[in-house]
Design a protein around this motif. Structure first.
Motif, short mmCIF file in Angstrom:
data_model
loop_
_atom_site.label_atom_id
_atom_site.label_comp_id
_atom_site.label_asym_id
_atom_site.label_seq_id
_atom_site.Cartn_x
_atom_site.Cartn_y
_atom_site.Cartn_z
N ALA A 23 0.83 -1.21 0.00
CA ALA A 23 0.00 0.00 0.00
C ALA A 23 0.87 1.26 0.00
CB ALA A 23 -0.93 -0.01 1.21
N ALA A 24 1.96 1.22 0.74
CA ALA A 24 2.87 2.37 0.78
C ALA A 24 3.46 2.63 -0.60
CB ALA A 24 3.98 2.14 1.80
N ARG A 25 3.82 1.58 -1.32
CA ARG A 25 4.39 1.74 -2.66
C ARG A 25 3.42 2.45 -3.60
NH1 ARG A 25 7.24 -2.84 -1.56
NH2 ARG A 25 5.67 -4.32 -2.24
N VAL A 26 2.12 2.15 -3.43
CA VAL A 26 1.11 2.77 -4.29
C VAL A 26 1.12 4.29 -4.13
CG1 VAL A 26 -1.40 2.99 -4.64
CG2 VAL A 26 -0.37 0.73 -4.38
N VAL A 27 1.41 4.78 -2.92
CA VAL A 27 1.42 6.23 -2.70
C VAL A 27 2.84 6.80 -2.76
CG1 VAL A 27 -0.73 6.27 -1.39
CG2 VAL A 27 1.44 5.98 -0.17
N GLY A 28 3.80 6.00 -3.24
CA GLY A 28 5.15 6.51 -3.46
C GLY A 28 6.05 6.51 -2.25
N ALA A 29 5.78 5.67 -1.29
CA ALA A 29 6.61 5.59 -0.09
C ALA A 29 7.08 4.15 0.08
CB ALA A 29 5.82 6.03 1.14
N THR A 30 7.98 3.96 1.01
CA THR A 30 8.35 2.59 1.38
C THR A 30 7.65 2.28 2.70
OG1 THR A 30 10.27 3.22 2.72
CG2 THR A 30 10.64 2.90 0.35
N GLY A 31 7.57 1.01 3.00
CA GLY A 31 6.96 0.61 4.27
C GLY A 31 7.72 1.20 5.45
N ALA A 32 9.03 1.23 5.36
CA ALA A 32 9.84 1.78 6.45
C ALA A 32 9.60 3.28 6.62
CB ALA A 32 11.33 1.50 6.20
N GLN A 33 9.46 3.98 5.51
CA GLN A 33 9.16 5.42 5.60
C GLN A 33 7.79 5.63 6.24
OE1 GLN A 33 9.63 6.35 1.45
NE2 GLN A 33 11.69 7.19 1.77
N TRP A 34 6.84 4.80 5.84
CA TRP A 34 5.49 4.88 6.39
C TRP A 34 5.55 4.70 7.90
CZ3 TRP A 34 0.92 1.63 4.06
CH2 TRP A 34 -0.24 1.87 4.77
N ARG A 35 6.22 3.63 8.35
CA ARG A 35 6.31 3.38 9.78
C ARG A 35 7.00 4.54 10.50
NH1 ARG A 35 6.91 -1.56 7.48
NH2 ARG A 35 9.18 -1.59 7.53
N THR A 36 8.04 5.07 9.89
CA THR A 36 8.76 6.19 10.50
C THR A 36 7.85 7.38 10.68
OG1 THR A 36 10.86 5.47 9.53
CG2 THR A 36 10.71 7.78 10.22
N LEU A 37 7.11 7.74 9.65
CA LEU A 37 6.21 8.91 9.74
C LEU A 37 5.13 8.69 10.79
CD1 LEU A 37 5.86 9.73 5.93
CD2 LEU A 37 7.17 11.01 7.64
N LEU A 38 4.56 7.50 10.84
CA LEU A 38 3.51 7.23 11.82
C LEU A 38 4.07 7.22 13.25
CD1 LEU A 38 1.38 4.58 9.92
CD2 LEU A 38 0.82 6.98 10.33
N ILE A 39 5.27 6.68 13.42
CA ILE A 39 5.89 6.68 14.75
C ILE A 39 6.16 8.11 15.20
CG2 ILE A 39 8.01 6.10 16.01
CD1 ILE A 39 8.09 3.51 14.22
N LEU A 40 6.66 8.94 14.28
CA LEU A 40 6.96 10.33 14.65
C LEU A 40 5.69 11.15 14.90
CD1 LEU A 40 10.01 11.14 12.36
CD2 LEU A 40 9.98 10.56 14.81
N ARG A 41 4.62 10.77 14.26
CA ARG A 41 3.35 11.45 14.56
C ARG A 41 2.94 11.12 16.00
NH1 ARG A 41 -2.49 11.09 11.59
NH2 ARG A 41 -2.36 13.27 11.09
N ARG A 42 3.11 9.87 16.38
CA ARG A 42 2.72 9.44 17.72
C ARG A 42 3.71 9.93 18.78
NH1 ARG A 42 1.80 3.33 18.03
NH2 ARG A 42 -0.07 3.95 16.91
#
Length: 151
Positions: A23-42
């Protein structure tokens, strides 16, 4: 083998991570980037070292990933006032809509994987997983498992 709880947990985690990575690839991100952004939001202000530990990766891996997120305008590094050698990480305003989209995609995936469970089952699953996680966090040595009964 699928009756082994540890194997089942790892397989569920692997399959869920695969769905999220795709799903992350579909929006132009990697899974690791996705997790990083969500962790930093929290956890805004998390240091790079703490982020690496949380993600269970090497600090250099986090450094490179944060470099790319910073170049994309999604993450800002600030010196830690308590330790000038450390960097704290914060999302930028530009990251907010991206993180919101990623979070909605994550919720959609979660809804699909628990769709056949009623609310009581979902709450029971959440409670059981929290209990197991708590037990894992209390463990001092993986060697404690030697000789333990297998479930």
């Amino acid at each position: 083998m699928e009756d082994n709880i540890a194997f089942l947990c790892m397989d569920v985690s692997r399959l869920l991570r695969k769905q999220l990575d795709e799903a992350a690839r579909v929006v132009g991100a990697t899974g690791a980037q996705w997790r990083t952004l969500l962790i930093l939001r929290r956890s805004p202000g998390l240091t790079q070292g703490a982020l690496a530990e949380y993600m269970d990766v090497e600090p250099m891996t986090v450094c490179r990933m944060v470099d790319r997120l910073e170049q994309a305008g999604f993450v800002e590094r600030r010196r830690d006032p308590a330790d000038r050698r450390a960097w704290q990480l914060f999302l930028t305003e530009a990251a907010e809509p991206v993180v919101e989209d990623l979070q909605q995609i994550g919720f959609s995936i979660l809804d699909r994987i628990i769709k056949d469970l009623n609310q009581d089952q979902v709450e029971q699953l959440r409670a059981l997983l929290n209990h197991v996680r708590g037990n894992l966090l209390k463990m001092e040595e993986p060697a404690e498992l030697l000789g333990a009964k297998h479930g």
